[in-house]
Design an enzyme around this catalytic site. Structure first.
Site, mmCIF file in Angstrom:
data_model
loop_
_atom_site.group_PDB
_atom_site.id
_atom_site.type_symbol
_atom_site.label_atom_id
_atom_site.label_comp_id
_atom_site.label_asym_id
_atom_site.label_seq_id
_atom_site.Cartn_x
_atom_site.Cartn_y
_atom_site.Cartn_z
ATOM 1 N N SER A 65 -32.087 4.918 4.888
ATOM 2 C CA SER A 65 -32.483 5.743 3.751
ATOM 3 C C SER A 65 -33.701 6.606 4.102
ATOM 4 O O SER A 65 -34.501 6.270 4.961
ATOM 5 C CB SER A 65 -32.817 4.861 2.547
ATOM 6 O OG SER A 65 -31.783 3.918 2.318
HETATM 7 N N1 SAH Z 1 -31.925 -0.406 3.596
HETATM 8 C C1 SAH Z 1 -31.118 0.069 4.693
HETATM 9 C C2 SAH Z 1 -30.152 1.139 4.219
HETATM 10 C C3 SAH Z 1 -28.764 0.836 4.656
HETATM 11 S S1 SAH Z 1 -27.499 1.822 3.931
HETATM 12 C C4 SAH Z 1 -31.976 0.524 5.849
HETATM 13 O O1 SAH Z 1 -33.202 0.468 5.758
HETATM 14 O O2 SAH Z 1 -31.404 0.873 6.883
HETATM 15 C C5 SAH Z 1 -26.788 0.687 2.800
HETATM 16 C C6 SAH Z 1 -26.095 -0.504 3.371
HETATM 17 O O3 SAH Z 1 -25.490 -1.204 2.285
HETATM 18 C C7 SAH Z 1 -24.987 -0.231 4.370
HETATM 19 O O4 SAH Z 1 -25.296 -0.850 5.580
HETATM 20 C C8 SAH Z 1 -23.745 -0.872 3.725
HETATM 21 O O5 SAH Z 1 -22.872 -1.499 4.637
HETATM 22 C C9 SAH Z 1 -24.384 -1.894 2.803
HETATM 23 N N2 SAH Z 1 -23.560 -2.367 1.699
HETATM 24 C C10 SAH Z 1 -22.685 -1.667 0.904
HETATM 25 N N3 SAH Z 1 -22.120 -2.500 0.002
HETATM 26 C C11 SAH Z 1 -22.636 -3.748 0.217
HETATM 27 C C12 SAH Z 1 -22.445 -5.036 -0.370
HETATM 28 N N4 SAH Z 1 -21.588 -5.235 -1.390
HETATM 29 N N5 SAH Z 1 -23.154 -6.080 0.124
HETATM 30 C C13 SAH Z 1 -24.007 -5.920 1.151
HETATM 31 N N6 SAH Z 1 -24.238 -4.751 1.762
HETATM 32 C C14 SAH Z 1 -23.562 -3.663 1.293
#
Ligand code: SAH
Length: 221
Positions: A65
């Site tokens: 993000s």
């Molecule tokens: N906070 C992260 C952002 C990752 S993007 C960072 O600092 O890099 C969001 C993530 O949410 C993705 O990796 C995606 O696979 C995950 N995601 C989507 N739906 C999800 C769920 N139901 N449970 C766990 N993770 C999920």
């Protein structure tokens, strides 16, 4: 120091100044973001872009993000505790991704449970985070839509992926006085940042500015 000998601390300092200029004023959030080396969470080819206020690809069609959005959400998340002059307690993060926001949370909260549904990213986050040895951060491979009841109740819940609605399990696992911050789809398809407070008189929900997050999906893959 140290990514091929490049010192990114000045770049990080400039990013924190930028965030402060955008209106982030919580010193706990700013100091956690000054501390965590974002360039260690992206591919080395992207390291020089790590301190720009942009999202970046982390593999498997997901993104780390934007720092401005991370700071905004963490400030919102901490506000009730900050008002009480208390540290942030147990936090549930949905969407570990590369582990960056989890590392920032670990510097701000007593305990962090971070869930990721994609094994490839869960493993990547584990590798990225290993050198930091963050004893209060627990990485979990699982579907964040069902939350993590063993760690509940949470003082705060934060999602880095946006669904059509907030799963009821998150609200169940939120402590009284706790706050949830998540992107949620609005009628018309756009996402907005949502804040829900669990108060003795019920749930209080507010919709804030538009945001753009990857989709919340169910199941583990
Ligand atoms: N906070 C992260 C952002 C990752 S993007 C960072 O600092 O890099 C969001 C993530 O949410 C993705 O990796 C995606 O696979 C995950 N995601 C989507 N739906 C999800 C769920 N139901 N449970 C766990 N993770 C999920």
């Amino acid at each position: 120091m140290g990514h091929g000998g490049v010192d990114f601390s000045r770049a990080r300092e400039r990013l924190v100044d930028l965030l402060a200029g955008q209106g982030i004023s919580d010193p706990v959030v700013l100091s956690a973001m000054r501390r965590v080396e974002r360039h260690r969470f992206v591919d080395s080819a992207l390291a020089t872009q790590a301190y720009e206020d942009t999202s970046l690809p982390i593999g498997l069609a997901q993104t780390i993000s934007k720092p401005g959005v991370v700071a905004r959400m963490l400030e919102l998340l901490r506000a009730p505790s900050a008002t009480l002059g208390q540290p942030l307690g147990r936090v549930l993060e949905i969407g570990t991704g590369c582990g960056y926001q989890a590392a920032v949370l670990s510097a701000m909260a007593t305990e962090v449970y971070s869930m990721e549904r994609l094994r490839g990213l869960h493993d990547k986050a584990r590798d990225n985070l290993r050198p930091f040895r963050l004893a209060n951060l627990h990485l979990l491979l699982g579907d964040g839509m069902v939350g993590y009841p063993k760690g509940a109740p949470y003082a705060a819940i934060i999602a880095a992926a946006g669904g059509e609605a907030l799963p009821a399990t998150w609200l169940d696992q939120l402590a009284m006085g706790g706050r949830l911050v998540a992107p949620v789809h609005q009628p018309g398809g756009r996402q907005a940042l949502t804040v829900v407070d669990k108060t003795p008189s019920g749930l209080v929900q507010r919709f804030l500015e538009p945001v753009l997050f990857v989709p919340l999906k169910s199941g583990v893959a």
